[in-house]
Motif scaffolding. Structure first.
Motif, PDB file in Angstrom:
ATOM      1  N   MET A  54       0.839  -1.197   0.000  1.00  0.00           N
ATOM      2  CA  MET A  54       0.000   0.000   0.000  1.00  0.00           C
ATOM      3  C   MET A  54       0.870   1.242   0.000  1.00  0.00           C
ATOM      4  N   ILE A  55       0.513   2.202  -0.818  1.00  0.00           N
ATOM      5  CA  ILE A  55       1.227   3.479  -0.844  1.00  0.00           C
ATOM      6  C   ILE A  55       0.362   4.528  -0.149  1.00  0.00           C
ATOM      7  N   LYS A  56       0.883   5.106   0.918  1.00  0.00           N
ATOM      8  CA  LYS A  56       0.123   6.113   1.647  1.00  0.00           C
ATOM      9  C   LYS A  56       0.062   7.410   0.854  1.00  0.00           C
ATOM     10  N   PRO A  57      -1.026   8.172   0.991  1.00  0.00           N
ATOM     11  CA  PRO A  57      -1.144   9.428   0.247  1.00  0.00           C
ATOM     12  C   PRO A  57      -0.143  10.472   0.741  1.00  0.00           C
ATOM     13  N   GLU A  58       0.369  11.263  -0.179  1.00  0.00           N
ATOM     14  CA  GLU A  58       1.264  12.354   0.184  1.00  0.00           C
ATOM     15  C   GLU A  58       0.474  13.483   0.833  1.00  0.00           C
ATOM     16  N   VAL A  59       1.149  14.218   1.697  1.00  0.00           N
ATOM     17  CA  VAL A  59       0.541  15.396   2.324  1.00  0.00           C
ATOM     18  C   VAL A  59       0.772  16.595   1.414  1.00  0.00           C
ATOM     19  N   PRO A  60      -0.262  17.352   1.074  1.00  0.00           N
ATOM     20  CA  PRO A  60      -0.072  18.517   0.200  1.00  0.00           C
ATOM     21  C   PRO A  60       0.950  19.497   0.770  1.00  0.00           C
ATOM     22  N   LYS A  61       1.685  20.165  -0.110  1.00  0.00           N
ATOM     23  CA  LYS A  61       2.699  21.114   0.323  1.00  0.00           C
ATOM     24  C   LYS A  61       2.096  22.288   1.090  1.00  0.00           C
ATOM     25  N   ASN A  62       0.860  22.626   0.775  1.00  0.00           N
ATOM     26  CA  ASN A  62       0.184  23.743   1.445  1.00  0.00           C
ATOM     27  C   ASN A  62      -0.765  23.243   2.532  1.00  0.00           C
ATOM     28  N   GLU A  63      -0.381  22.160   3.216  1.00  0.00           N
ATOM     29  CA  GLU A  63      -1.267  21.516   4.181  1.00  0.00           C
ATOM     30  C   GLU A  63      -1.691  22.461   5.301  1.00  0.00           C
ATOM     31  N   VAL A  64      -0.794  23.308   5.781  1.00  0.00           N
ATOM     32  CA  VAL A  64      -1.148  24.245   6.857  1.00  0.00           C
ATOM     33  C   VAL A  64      -2.254  25.182   6.393  1.00  0.00           C
ATOM     34  N   GLU A  65      -2.085  25.742   5.221  1.00  0.00           N
ATOM     35  CA  GLU A  65      -3.096  26.644   4.674  1.00  0.00           C
ATOM     36  C   GLU A  65      -4.394  25.897   4.398  1.00  0.00           C
ATOM     37  N   ARG A  66      -4.282  24.671   3.882  1.00  0.00           N
ATOM     38  CA  ARG A  66      -5.464  23.874   3.567  1.00  0.00           C
ATOM     39  C   ARG A  66      -6.266  23.542   4.817  1.00  0.00           C
ATOM     40  N   LEU A  67      -5.581  23.121   5.877  1.00  0.00           N
ATOM     41  CA  LEU A  67      -6.272  22.775   7.119  1.00  0.00           C
ATOM     42  C   LEU A  67      -6.882  24.006   7.775  1.00  0.00           C
ATOM     43  N   TYR A  68      -6.190  25.151   7.679  1.00  0.00           N
ATOM     44  CA  TYR A  68      -6.761  26.368   8.270  1.00  0.00           C
ATOM     45  C   TYR A  68      -8.056  26.749   7.554  1.00  0.00           C
ATOM     46  N   ALA A  69      -8.033  26.685   6.226  1.00  0.00           N
ATOM     47  CA  ALA A  69      -9.244  26.979   5.463  1.00  0.00           C
ATOM     48  C   ALA A  69     -10.365  26.012   5.830  1.00  0.00           C
ATOM     49  N   LEU A  70     -10.009  24.746   6.024  1.00  0.00           N
ATOM     50  CA  LEU A  70     -11.005  23.736   6.399  1.00  0.00           C
ATOM     51  C   LEU A  70     -11.585  24.039   7.777  1.00  0.00           C
ATOM     52  N   ARG A  71     -10.722  24.382   8.740  1.00  0.00           N
ATOM     53  CA  ARG A  71     -11.194  24.702  10.092  1.00  0.00           C
ATOM     54  C   ARG A  71     -12.136  25.910  10.066  1.00  0.00           C
ATOM     55  N   THR A  72     -11.798  26.885   9.239  1.00  0.00           N
ATOM     56  CA  THR A  72     -12.600  28.099   9.175  1.00  0.00           C
ATOM     57  C   THR A  72     -13.998  27.816   8.647  1.00  0.00           C
ATOM     58  N   LEU A  73     -14.113  26.870   7.735  1.00  0.00           N
ATOM     59  CA  LEU A  73     -15.427  26.516   7.207  1.00  0.00           C
ATOM     60  C   LEU A  73     -16.348  25.955   8.285  1.00  0.00           C
ATOM     61  N   LYS A  74     -15.757  25.336   9.291  1.00  0.00           N
ATOM     62  CA  LYS A  74     -16.505  24.714  10.395  1.00  0.00           C
ATOM     63  C   LYS A  74     -17.516  23.680   9.864  1.00  0.00           C
ATOM     64  N   ILE A  75     -17.060  22.911   8.865  1.00  0.00           N
ATOM     65  CA  ILE A  75     -17.926  21.910   8.255  1.00  0.00           C
ATOM     66  C   ILE A  75     -17.731  20.537   8.878  1.00  0.00           C
ATOM     67  N   LEU A  76     -16.553  20.300   9.471  1.00  0.00           N
ATOM     68  CA  LEU A  76     -16.260  18.995  10.061  1.00  0.00           C
ATOM     69  C   LEU A  76     -17.229  18.663  11.195  1.00  0.00           C
ATOM     70  N   ASP A  77     -17.690  17.426  11.212  1.00  0.00           N
ATOM     71  CA  ASP A  77     -18.589  16.922  12.261  1.00  0.00           C
ATOM     72  C   ASP A  77     -19.913  17.672  12.322  1.00  0.00           C
ATOM     73  N   SER A  78     -20.261  18.349  11.246  1.00  0.00           N
ATOM     74  CA  SER A  78     -21.576  18.996  11.173  1.00  0.00           C
ATOM     75  C   SER A  78     -22.624  17.967  10.736  1.00  0.00           C
ATOM     76  N   SER A  79     -23.884  18.326  10.864  1.00  0.00           N
ATOM     77  CA  SER A  79     -24.973  17.405  10.524  1.00  0.00           C
ATOM     78  C   SER A  79     -25.074  17.211   9.013  1.00  0.00           C
ATOM     79  N   HIS A  80     -25.656  16.091   8.616  1.00  0.00           N
ATOM     80  CA  HIS A  80     -25.936  15.887   7.196  1.00  0.00           C
ATOM     81  C   HIS A  80     -26.926  16.952   6.724  1.00  0.00           C
TER      82      HIS A  80
END
Length: 329
Positions: A1-27
């Motif tokens: 198995m080949i594990k997925p690479e982490v994007p070079k802009n992972e810090v920026e990507r995760l910050y944008a994701l956190r800001t959306l506040k979409i994780l663990d939200s309702s369907h």
């Protein structure tokens, strides 16, 4: 198995994701409608809207799957976010990246996978609209275009969330987004007995830059300032553009520290160094300069977020007046 690479802009990507506040939200029906359509149109056993978090993939919408998340390191979607086009695996059992993946050899027995990366802006992919089946499959050009069209609808729904909480120019939190996230952080700090620091920033002579060099340069300064904030502060710190040339950062730390202002002082020193370096590198006819004020609060404070911001704002204006006074001597 080949594990997925982490994007070079992972810090920026995760910050944008956190800001959306979409994780663990309702369907939500607006997402479920698309995954239902995709499952039926492509005649697959599973259709998902998958969001790639730091260590997991979490499903905003699921059709044909009981799970709500799986580890990121075995995720097909974590591979898909590393490219802008469709990521298609016709037969995972014959693919060197996946043939021994637990999702292939285990209960799900994935054979076919097709993922359309979901971007919130160029280069920032937060997840996928994906199709999964237990039988090998191929998508012709018409099918691929249809999957991309459905993915574009999901992107528009995500952007409707984003526009409510992100500053369009700098792509960090706006005031509304910051207040929402800060309220959550305040509750965490109170529960875990963590002190807080608010740093209020105001750009110096920003109007002169706009007047003498044009608003496009002013926009460049704002976007650059936000990017340096993003790279200088910790991933767990909240940063935002409150409006105009005003920015803020909220930091949290343990009350057990002897000097609980320490992390704010360290962050400000690191940020000042990054601004100095940017001014040298950019070689503009102006310098990016700012005033900053800090306010500190223990976990048991009864002040509101707005009140704490006002104290940091007052501290910033005090520093700005001292700088103006010093420059006239």
């Amino acid at each position: 198995m080949i594990k997925p690479e982490v994007p070079k802009n992972e810090v920026e990507r995760l910050y944008a994701l956190r800001t959306l506040k979409i994780l663990d939200s309702s369907h939500e029906e607006r997402f479920d409608r698309i995954t239902r359509m995709a499952k039926r149109m492509f005649n697959v056993s599973i259709s998902l809207v998958s969001i790639i978090d730091k260590d997991r993939q979490w499903f905003k919408s699921t059709q044909g799957l009981e799970l709500s998340e799986t580890p990121r390191d075995i995720s097909f979607c974590a591979h898909a976010i590393n490219q802008d086009n469709l990521f298609i695996v016709p037969d995972a059992s014959k693919d060197k990246r996946f043939f021994d993946n637990p999702l292939v050899t285990g209960g799900l027995k994935i054979r076919f996978y097709a993922g359309c990366p979901l971007k919130i802006r160029q280069g920032i992919n937060i997840g996928t609209l994906c199709l999964i089946d237990t039988e090998p499959k191929y998508l012709n050009e018409e099918d691929q275009q249809l999957l991309e069209d459905l993915g574009a609808i999901i992107e528009q729904e995500i952007k409707s969330i984003e526009l409510a909480t992100l500053d369009e120019l700098t792509m960090i939190s706006n005031r509304r987004g910051f207040l929402t996230l800060a309220d959550h952080s305040l509750k965490v700090c109170r529960r875990n007995q963590m002190s807080m620091s608010f740093i209020f920033f105001d750009l110096n002579q920003f109007k002169i830059i706009n007047d003498e060099h044009g608003h496009h340069e002013g926009d460049f300064v704002l976007a650059t300032f936000a990017k340096i904030m993003l790279n200088s502060f910790r991933g767990c710190d909240l940063i935002a553009r409150l409006g105009g040339d005003e920015f803020v950062a909220m930091l949290s730390e343990s009350n057990s520290d002897a000097n609980y202002s320490g992390k704010a002082d360290i962050a400000l020193e690191r940020f000042a160094g990054a601004i100095d370096q940017a001014n040298k590198t950019l070689n503009k006819p102006y310098k990016i300069a700012y005033s900053a004020g800090v306010s500190y609060f223990k976990h048991d404070t009864d002040k509101s977020i707005e009140a704490m911001l006002q104290e940091a704002d007052a501290a910033m204006y005090k520093q700005k007046k001292l700088m103006l006074y010093s420059s006239t001597l």
